[in-house]
Design an enzyme around this catalytic site. Sequence first.
Site, short mmCIF file in Angstrom:
data_model
loop_
_atom_site.label_atom_id
_atom_site.label_comp_id
_atom_site.label_asym_id
_atom_site.label_seq_id
_atom_site.Cartn_x
_atom_site.Cartn_y
_atom_site.Cartn_z
N GLU A 140 0.81 -1.22 0.00
CA GLU A 140 0.00 0.00 0.00
C GLU A 140 0.85 1.27 0.00
OE1 GLU A 140 -3.96 1.59 2.36
OE2 GLU A 140 -2.79 -0.01 3.22
N TYR A 165 -4.85 31.05 5.72
CA TYR A 165 -5.27 29.77 5.14
C TYR A 165 -4.09 29.04 4.50
CZ TYR A 165 -9.68 32.47 4.78
OH TYR A 165 -10.76 33.27 5.00
N GLU A 206 -5.46 7.32 11.74
CA GLU A 206 -5.61 7.91 13.07
C GLU A 206 -4.34 8.67 13.47
OE1 GLU A 206 -6.42 4.89 12.03
OE2 GLU A 206 -8.06 4.02 13.21
N LYS A 234 -9.27 8.40 2.72
CA LYS A 234 -8.46 7.63 1.79
C LYS A 234 -9.43 7.02 0.77
CE LYS A 234 -4.63 4.96 2.81
NZ LYS A 234 -3.97 3.81 3.44
#
Length: 121
Positions: free
Chosen positions: A22, A54, A74, A99
């Site tokens: 991955e 920003y 997380e 994702k």
Amino acid sequence: MSDRITLRGLRFQGRHGVPADECPAPQPIEVDMPVSLDLSRPGRTDELADTVNYSSLFELARGIVEERSFKLLEALATAIAEAMLAAHPVEDVEVRVRKPKAPLPGAFESVEVRIRRRRDG
């Protein structure tokens, strides 16, 4: 606090995930970041120096997503939230990390982790 600045749908390329296959190539990561802070002063002064830029928020998130690697969304979301609180005078930040190409065996829109962190005190 009800005043917020929200960056929504930030799109980056990152190497995050658990399976070894991955992480070799960057994959799309999307981030939303509502931050809470008192906007009464910049509302009156119309001065950038009285608020959070920003661009600075965007660059901070991009640096973490694109230059670091995490196994878990997380951990990625936590790193972004902690960096926001450390670098900017915000009281509270919510970070949503998505994702859209997670390795799942079926059709889906995205996988999302959402965390919220507040300044101590």
